[in-house]
Design an enzyme around this catalytic site. Structure first.
Site, PDB file in Angstrom:
ATOM      1  N   ALA A  34      -8.614  29.401 -16.419  1.00 41.42           N
ATOM      2  CA  ALA A  34      -8.989  30.529 -15.570  1.00 41.42           C
ATOM      3  C   ALA A  34      -8.309  30.340 -14.221  1.00 41.42           C
ATOM      4  O   ALA A  34      -7.990  29.210 -13.835  1.00 41.42           O
ATOM      5  CB  ALA A  34     -10.505  30.572 -15.406  1.00 41.42           C
ATOM      6  N   GLY A  76      -9.773  27.552 -19.770  1.00 41.61           N
ATOM      7  CA  GLY A  76      -9.785  28.860 -20.421  1.00 41.61           C
ATOM      8  C   GLY A  76      -8.636  29.051 -21.401  1.00 41.61           C
ATOM      9  O   GLY A  76      -8.728  29.860 -22.332  1.00 41.61           O
ATOM     10  N   GLU A  98      -9.801  27.425 -24.468  1.00 42.73           N
ATOM     11  CA  GLU A  98     -10.874  28.290 -24.990  1.00 42.73           C
ATOM     12  C   GLU A  98     -10.282  29.539 -25.662  1.00 42.73           C
ATOM     13  O   GLU A  98     -10.800  30.002 -26.681  1.00 42.73           O
ATOM     14  CB  GLU A  98     -11.827  28.658 -23.844  1.00 42.73           C
ATOM     15  CG  GLU A  98     -12.625  27.436 -23.376  1.00 42.73           C
ATOM     16  CD  GLU A  98     -13.345  27.643 -22.056  1.00 42.73           C
ATOM     17  OE1 GLU A  98     -12.661  27.971 -21.052  1.00 42.73           O
ATOM     18  OE2 GLU A  98     -14.569  27.487 -22.006  1.00 42.73           O
ATOM     19  N   GLU A 155     -12.577  21.192 -16.653  1.00 45.47           N
ATOM     20  CA  GLU A 155     -13.557  21.824 -15.763  1.00 45.47           C
ATOM     21  C   GLU A 155     -14.347  20.842 -14.907  1.00 45.47           C
ATOM     22  O   GLU A 155     -14.617  21.109 -13.742  1.00 45.47           O
ATOM     23  CB  GLU A 155     -14.532  22.696 -16.569  1.00 45.47           C
ATOM     24  CG  GLU A 155     -13.940  24.029 -17.008  1.00 45.47           C
ATOM     25  CD  GLU A 155     -13.137  23.952 -18.294  1.00 45.47           C
ATOM     26  OE1 GLU A 155     -12.877  22.833 -18.779  1.00 45.47           O
ATOM     27  OE2 GLU A 155     -12.758  25.006 -18.813  1.00 45.47           O
TER      28      GLU A 155
HETATM   29  N1  CAA Z   1      -5.333  28.767 -11.611  1.00 43.09           N
HETATM   30  C1  CAA Z   1      -4.536  29.224 -10.624  1.00 43.09           C
HETATM   31  N2  CAA Z   1      -3.288  28.766 -10.408  1.00 43.09           N
HETATM   32  C2  CAA Z   1      -2.826  27.819 -11.231  1.00 43.09           C
HETATM   33  C3  CAA Z   1      -3.595  27.297 -12.286  1.00 43.09           C
HETATM   34  C4  CAA Z   1      -4.906  27.821 -12.461  1.00 43.09           C
HETATM   35  N3  CAA Z   1      -5.723  27.420 -13.469  1.00 43.09           N
HETATM   36  N4  CAA Z   1      -2.892  26.349 -12.923  1.00 43.09           N
HETATM   37  C5  CAA Z   1      -1.712  26.290 -12.291  1.00 43.09           C
HETATM   38  N5  CAA Z   1      -1.662  27.167 -11.275  1.00 43.09           N
HETATM   39  C6  CAA Z   1      -0.566  27.405 -10.339  1.00 43.09           C
HETATM   40  C7  CAA Z   1      -0.477  26.290  -9.307  1.00 43.09           C
HETATM   41  O1  CAA Z   1      -1.395  26.496  -8.273  1.00 43.09           O
HETATM   42  C8  CAA Z   1       0.955  26.422  -8.847  1.00 43.09           C
HETATM   43  O2  CAA Z   1       1.044  27.524  -7.966  1.00 43.09           O
HETATM   44  P1  CAA Z   1       1.948  27.392  -6.619  1.00 43.09           P
HETATM   45  O3  CAA Z   1       3.361  27.218  -7.143  1.00 43.09           O
HETATM   46  O4  CAA Z   1       1.736  28.703  -5.950  1.00 43.09           O
HETATM   47  O5  CAA Z   1       1.463  26.202  -5.891  1.00 43.09           O
HETATM   48  C9  CAA Z   1       1.676  26.828 -10.141  1.00 43.09           C
HETATM   49  O6  CAA Z   1       0.674  27.340 -11.016  1.00 43.09           O
HETATM   50  C10 CAA Z   1       2.345  25.668 -10.834  1.00 43.09           C
HETATM   51  O7  CAA Z   1       1.381  24.657 -11.031  1.00 43.09           O
HETATM   52  P2  CAA Z   1       1.580  23.134 -10.536  1.00 43.09           P
HETATM   53  O8  CAA Z   1       2.471  23.065  -9.360  1.00 43.09           O
HETATM   54  O9  CAA Z   1       0.218  22.538 -10.414  1.00 43.09           O
HETATM   55  O10 CAA Z   1       2.338  22.542 -11.811  1.00 43.09           O
HETATM   56  P3  CAA Z   1       2.336  21.053 -12.320  1.00 43.09           P
HETATM   57  O11 CAA Z   1       3.406  20.950 -13.333  1.00 43.09           O
HETATM   58  O12 CAA Z   1       2.381  20.088 -11.184  1.00 43.09           O
HETATM   59  O13 CAA Z   1       0.909  20.853 -13.038  1.00 43.09           O
HETATM   60  C11 CAA Z   1      -0.941  21.530 -14.427  1.00 43.09           C
HETATM   61  C12 CAA Z   1       0.573  21.595 -14.188  1.00 43.09           C
HETATM   62  C13 CAA Z   1      -1.320  20.083 -14.844  1.00 43.09           C
HETATM   63  C14 CAA Z   1      -1.264  22.468 -15.586  1.00 43.09           C
HETATM   64  C15 CAA Z   1      -1.706  21.913 -13.157  1.00 43.09           C
HETATM   65  O14 CAA Z   1      -1.196  23.148 -12.701  1.00 43.09           O
HETATM   66  C16 CAA Z   1      -3.178  22.062 -13.325  1.00 43.09           C
HETATM   67  O15 CAA Z   1      -3.878  21.066 -13.380  1.00 43.09           O
HETATM   68  N6  CAA Z   1      -3.682  23.321 -13.377  1.00 43.09           N
HETATM   69  C17 CAA Z   1      -5.082  23.607 -13.414  1.00 43.09           C
HETATM   70  C18 CAA Z   1      -5.644  23.334 -14.798  1.00 43.09           C
HETATM   71  C19 CAA Z   1      -7.135  23.575 -14.822  1.00 43.09           C
HETATM   72  O16 CAA Z   1      -7.898  22.905 -14.144  1.00 43.09           O
HETATM   73  N7  CAA Z   1      -7.583  24.543 -15.640  1.00 43.09           N
HETATM   74  C20 CAA Z   1      -8.974  24.868 -15.786  1.00 43.09           C
HETATM   75  C21 CAA Z   1      -9.321  25.995 -14.894  1.00 43.09           C
HETATM   76  S1  CAA Z   1     -11.055  26.295 -14.871  1.00 43.09           S
HETATM   77  C22 CAA Z   1     -11.372  27.100 -16.300  1.00 43.09           C
HETATM   78  O17 CAA Z   1     -10.509  27.443 -17.069  1.00 43.09           O
HETATM   79  C23 CAA Z   1     -12.814  27.367 -16.544  1.00 43.09           C
HETATM   80  C24 CAA Z   1     -13.144  28.036 -17.810  1.00 43.09           C
HETATM   81  O18 CAA Z   1     -13.837  27.493 -18.674  1.00 43.09           O
HETATM   82  C25 CAA Z   1     -12.708  29.361 -18.060  1.00 43.09           C
END
Ligand code: CAA
Length: 261
Positions: free
Chosen positions: A67, A112, A115, A135
Site C-alpha cells: 500500500a 499489499g 496480499e 507491516e
Molecule cells: N509506498 C509508497 N512509496 C513507495 C513504496 C510504498 N509502499 N514502496 C516504494 N516506494 C517508493 C519509494 O518511496 C521511492 O520513492 P522516491 O524515489 O520518491 O524516494 C521509490 O518507490 C523507490 O523505492 P526505494 O528507493 O525505496 O527503492 P529500493 O530499491 O531502495 O527499495 C523496497 C525497494 C525494498 C521495495 C523499498 O521501497 C520498500 O521497502 N518499500 C516499502 C515496502 C513496504 O513496506 N510495503 C508495505 C506497505 S504497508 C501495506 O502494504 C499494508 C497492507 O497490508 C496493505
C-alpha cells in the site's frame, strides 16, 4: 487517452493482462489505483472476450511494493479502517471473479502486493521476485487480507514467522513454502503465465469456473458441507453441452471443442 491513470490493459487473444503501472512508487497501491482495479474487475467480469486474467506490475523491479505509505501515513483509525475495507472489498471481488486470475509476480510483492497476489487463483513468479509482509516494521498489521490468506496458503506457523519478522523471502523460498505455484526466469515470466492461461482456456470453461467456486467456497466450509457442495457442482456439469462434448470427444478419441455452454 486510457481511462486508467495507474493501470495498463491489453486483451491478448482472450488473455486480459492488467498491469499495475506506478513505476515511480514501485507500483505501490494508492487509493486511486485500488479504485481503478475495482473498476477494471467489473469490466472484466462483463467482457466475454476475456477468458483468463493475468495481473502483473510494470517494470522489472516490482510487482507491487505494498500500500502507498506516503498516502497512508497520516490516516486516523477510521480512515485506516475504511482504506482496508475498500481494498479488501476489491481483493475479494478479484478472488470471486468468475474467471481464472493468474498473478505474474515480476518483482517485489510486499505487504499489499503480496496480499494482491494471494487473492489471485494461481501465482507464477519470476525467479527474481521477492515476497514479504513488512507491516510490523511500520507499526501496523497487514490490512488487505494478509493475516488471513497467508496462513491459508502456507500454514499458521510459517505465516506467523513471516508476519512477526517482516523478513523478505526470495522466489525459491516462496515456491518451497507454497506461497507461489510456479517459477520462471525473469525474461520468460509473461510467456510462462500466458502458456498457463492458454492451457486453462483449452479446458471446459464452465468446469474451470465451477472448480474455482468449489475450491474457494469449500475451503471456508467444514469438510462434509464442502463435499456436499462439490456434489451439486459436479451434478450441474452434467447439464452442460461441454460435458457431453468432453466425454463424446474422449470416446471418439479426438480433442474436445468446448463452447462454454
Ligand atoms: N509506498 C509508497 N512509496 C513507495 C513504496 C510504498 N509502499 N514502496 C516504494 N516506494 C517508493 C519509494 O518511496 C521511492 O520513492 P522516491 O524515489 O520518491 O524516494 C521509490 O518507490 C523507490 O523505492 P526505494 O528507493 O525505496 O527503492 P529500493 O530499491 O531502495 O527499495 C523496497 C525497494 C525494498 C521495495 C523499498 O521501497 C520498500 O521497502 N518499500 C516499502 C515496502 C513496504 O513496506 N510495503 C508495505 C506497505 S504497508 C501495506 O502494504 C499494508 C497492507 O497490508 C496493505
Amino acid at each position: 487517452m486510457s481511462e486508467y491513470q495507474n493501470l495498463l490493459f491489453e486483451n491478448d487473444n482472450g488473455i486480459g493482462v492488467v498491469t499495475i503501472n506506478r513505476p515511480k512508487a514501485l507500483n505501490a497501491l494508492n487509493e486511486a489505483t485500488v479504485r481503478e482495479l475495482d473498476k477494471i474487475i467489473d469490466v472484466l467480469a462483463q467482457d466475454d472476450s476475456v477468458k483468463v486474467v493475468i495481473i502483473t506490475g510494470s517494470g522489472e523491479k516490482s510487482f507491487v511494493a505494498g500500500a502507498d505509505i506516503v498516502e497512508m501515513k497520516d490516516k486516523d483509525a477510521m480512515e485506516g479502517r475504511e482504506w482496508g475495507i475498500l481494498a479488501q472489498g476489491v481483493f475479494n471481488k478479484l478472488e470471486g471473479l468468475a474467471k481464472p486470475v493468474i498473478a505474474a509476480v515480476n518483482g517485489y510483492a510486499l505487504g499489499g502486493g503480496n496480499e494482491l497476489q494471494m487473492a489471485c487463483d494461481i501465482r507464477v513468479a519470476s525467479e527474481k521476485a521477492k515476497f514479504g509482509q513488512p507491516e510490523v516494521t511500520l507499526g501496523i498489521t497487514p490490512g488487505f487480507g494478509g493475516t488471513q490468506r497467508l496462513p491459508r496458503l502456507v500454514g499458521k506457523g510459517m505465516a506467523k514467522k513471516l508476519l512477526f519478522t517482516a523478513d523478505m523471502i526470495d522466489a525459491a523460498e516462496a515456491y518451497r513454502i507454497g506461497l507461489v505455484d510456479q517459477l520462471a526466469p525473469a525474461d520468460q515470466l509473461m510467456d510462462a503465465a500466458k502458456k498457463l492461461a492458454k492451457t486453462i482456456m483449452s479446458r471446459g470453461p464452465i468446469a474451470v469456473k465451477l472448480c474455482k467456486f468449489a475450491v474457494n467456497k469449500g475451503i471456508n466450509m467444514d469438510l462434509e458441507s464442502a463435499i456436499q457442495y462439490e456434489d451439486e457442482v459436479w451434478g450441474l456439469c452434467f447439464a452442460t453441452a461441454d460435458q457431453k462434448e468432453g466425454m463424446k470427444a474422449f470416446v471418439e478419441k479426438r480433442k474436445a471443442s468446448f463452447t462454454g455452454k
